[in-house]
Design an enzyme around this catalytic site. Structure first.
Site, PDB file in Angstrom:
ATOM      1  N   TYR A   1       0.849  -1.204   0.000  1.00 26.00           N
ATOM      2  CA  TYR A   1       0.000   0.000   0.000  1.00 26.00           C
ATOM      3  C   TYR A   1       0.886   1.257   0.000  1.00 26.00           C
ATOM      4  O   TYR A   1       0.503   2.303  -0.517  1.00 26.00           O
ATOM      5  CB  TYR A   1      -0.975  -0.025   1.184  1.00 26.00           C
ATOM      6  CG  TYR A   1      -2.180   0.874   0.996  1.00 26.00           C
ATOM      7  CD1 TYR A   1      -3.061   0.671  -0.063  1.00 26.00           C
ATOM      8  CD2 TYR A   1      -2.439   1.930   1.866  1.00 26.00           C
ATOM      9  CE1 TYR A   1      -4.167   1.492  -0.247  1.00 26.00           C
ATOM     10  CE2 TYR A   1      -3.538   2.756   1.692  1.00 26.00           C
ATOM     11  CZ  TYR A   1      -4.396   2.534   0.639  1.00 26.00           C
ATOM     12  OH  TYR A   1      -5.496   3.349   0.465  1.00 26.00           O
TER      13      TYR A   1
ATOM     14  N   LYS B   1      -3.374   8.468   2.635  1.00 25.24           N
ATOM     15  CA  LYS B   1      -4.603   8.315   3.432  1.00 25.24           C
ATOM     16  C   LYS B   1      -4.430   8.915   4.833  1.00 25.24           C
ATOM     17  O   LYS B   1      -5.390   9.437   5.404  1.00 25.24           O
ATOM     18  CB  LYS B   1      -5.022   6.845   3.515  1.00 25.24           C
ATOM     19  CG  LYS B   1      -5.547   6.253   2.195  1.00 25.24           C
ATOM     20  CD  LYS B   1      -6.773   6.997   1.643  1.00 25.24           C
ATOM     21  CE  LYS B   1      -7.468   6.181   0.539  1.00 25.24           C
ATOM     22  NZ  LYS B   1      -8.552   6.974  -0.110  1.00 25.24           N
TER      23      LYS B   1
HETATM   24  O1  0WE Z   1      -7.068   2.972  -1.676  1.00 22.66           O
HETATM   25  C1  0WE Z   1      -7.148   1.973  -2.355  1.00 22.66           C
HETATM   26  C2  0WE Z   1      -6.798   2.056  -3.829  1.00 22.66           C
HETATM   27  C3  0WE Z   1      -5.600   2.921  -4.037  1.00 22.66           C
HETATM   28  C4  0WE Z   1      -4.949   2.862  -5.378  1.00 22.66           C
HETATM   29  C5  0WE Z   1      -4.777   1.689  -6.096  1.00 22.66           C
HETATM   30  C6  0WE Z   1      -4.116   1.725  -7.308  1.00 22.66           C
HETATM   31  C7  0WE Z   1      -3.856   0.484  -8.109  1.00 22.66           C
HETATM   32  C8  0WE Z   1      -3.601   0.778  -9.568  1.00 22.66           C
HETATM   33  C9  0WE Z   1      -4.436   4.032  -5.881  1.00 22.66           C
HETATM   34  N1  0WE Z   1      -3.785   4.080  -7.068  1.00 22.66           N
HETATM   35  C10 0WE Z   1      -3.623   2.957  -7.769  1.00 22.66           C
HETATM   36  N2  0WE Z   1      -2.921   3.054  -8.943  1.00 22.66           N
HETATM   37  C11 0WE Z   1      -2.810   2.012  -9.811  1.00 22.66           C
HETATM   38  O2  0WE Z   1      -2.097   2.121 -10.832  1.00 22.66           O
HETATM   39  N3  0WE Z   1      -7.521   0.786  -1.768  1.00 22.66           N
HETATM   40  C12 0WE Z   1      -7.839   0.766  -0.369  1.00 22.66           C
HETATM   41  C13 0WE Z   1      -7.539  -0.503  -2.495  1.00 22.66           C
HETATM   42  C14 0WE Z   1      -6.183  -1.108  -2.360  1.00 22.66           C
HETATM   43  O3  0WE Z   1      -5.179  -0.725  -3.176  1.00 22.66           O
HETATM   44  C15 0WE Z   1      -4.046  -1.406  -2.770  1.00 22.66           C
HETATM   45  C16 0WE Z   1      -4.342  -2.234  -1.682  1.00 22.66           C
HETATM   46  C17 0WE Z   1      -5.727  -2.047  -1.419  1.00 22.66           C
HETATM   47  C18 0WE Z   1      -6.501  -2.693  -0.317  1.00 22.66           C
HETATM   48  C19 0WE Z   1      -2.748  -1.331  -3.259  1.00 22.66           C
HETATM   49  C20 0WE Z   1      -1.759  -2.113  -2.693  1.00 22.66           C
HETATM   50  C21 0WE Z   1      -2.058  -2.962  -1.621  1.00 22.66           C
HETATM   51  C22 0WE Z   1      -3.357  -3.030  -1.106  1.00 22.66           C
END
Ligand code: 0WE
Length: 259
Positions: free
Chosen positions: A159, A166
């Site tokens: 993350y 966040k």
């Molecule tokens: O906040 C999120 C999503 C955040 C996110 C995810 C991506 C993936 C693809 C922001 N930017 C990108 N850019 C990309 O190119 N989440 C809570 C979902 C999420 O995302 C993760 C998680 C989880 C859970 C990314 C890595 C590890 C766990």
């Protein structure tokens, strides 16, 4: 049947497709009688949105928005104020980091990657609140909410810089709550458990995260965007009139576990 949000006017930022958290929220707000305005990032997303909104009970307003451009935020505020004389609900459900920052070692986070992630995912809440302030004040009892994630306070694999973004978002939420309270504006965050959205697709190990939660969360299940929508209805409603500056977890209880 009268809804909980009859006559309330809501702007939802962050609908990409039917799996989006923002779409779960938009549907729930509409179900409770709110009038909706939605934004789209590019023409490609507008086509998606045009099709999605046919499922809603009432017509909705649609505006383009790039949260990284001040002029785009100003244009949105101008366009919305031509349609509405107040805004009761503002939903922020936007995040982005470069995919190479969400894999590998956190120590390798670049200055650019850090800047982009915090600009798109955290500053945008402040920017939106700033340009919408006159309309929000006119509500007399407005509710702003942002979507966050446990990765702000605990370390979760990959993350990375999004955890920092966040944490900044949650802090900005509290500072906004303190700043805007005197204008009758509440500001909160919903910390949702993981859901397979567009943002989550392609994240390494995501499916095993979902499996882990099913085994270990107090309620032994994952959450849905509908669950998040229902929490958003509560925060938007008068039942939450003395709740501000809070992070509300919608995660089947997962975050209380130590091991
Ligand atoms: O906040 C999120 C999503 C955040 C996110 C995810 C991506 C993936 C693809 C922001 N930017 C990108 N850019 C990309 O190119 N989440 C809570 C979902 C999420 O995302 C993760 C998680 C989880 C859970 C990314 C890595 C590890 C766990």
């Amino acid at each position: 049947m009268a809804g909980l949000l009859e006559g309330r006017r809501a702007l939802v930022v962050g609908v990409a497709n039917k799996r989006s958290m923002a779409w779960g929220i938009a549907r729930a707000l509409a179900r409770e009688g709110a009038d909706l305005a939605l934004t789209y990032q590019t023409e490609r997303f507008k086509e998606n949105l045009d099709e999605l909104v046919t499922e809603l009970p009432r017509p909705v307003l649609e505006f383009p928005l790039d949260v990284t451009v001040d002029g785009s935020l100003d244009a949105l505020a101008d366009a919305l104020s031509r349609e509405w004389d107040r805004l009761d609900v503002l939903v922020h459900s936007v995040a982005h980091a470069r995919s190479d920052e969400l894999a590998g070692r956190f120590v390798n986070t670049s200055r650019d990657g850090w800047g982009l992630a915090l600009d798109v995912s955290a500053y945008s809440l402040v920017g939106l609140a700033r340009v919408m302030l006159p309309l929000l004040k006119a509500s007399g009892s407005a509710s702003i909410m942002a979507l966050t994630y446990l990765g702000s306070e605990r370390v979760l694999p990959n993350y990375n810089v999004m955890g920092v973004a966040k944490a900044a978002l949650e802090s900005a939420m509290r500072y906004l709550a303190a700043d805007l309270g005197a204008d009758g504006i509440r500001v909160n965050a919903i910390s949702a458990g993981p859901v397979k959205t567009l943002a989550a697709s392609g994240v390494k190990g995501f499916s095993s995260m979902l499996h882990e939660i099913e085994q270990r969360a107090p309620l032994r299940r994952n959450i849905t965007t509908e669950d998040v929508g229902n929490a958003a209805v509560f925060l938007a409603s008068d039942w939450a009139r003395n709740i501000t500056g809070q992070v509300l977890f919608v995660d089947a209880g997962y975050h209380v576990m130590g091991i």
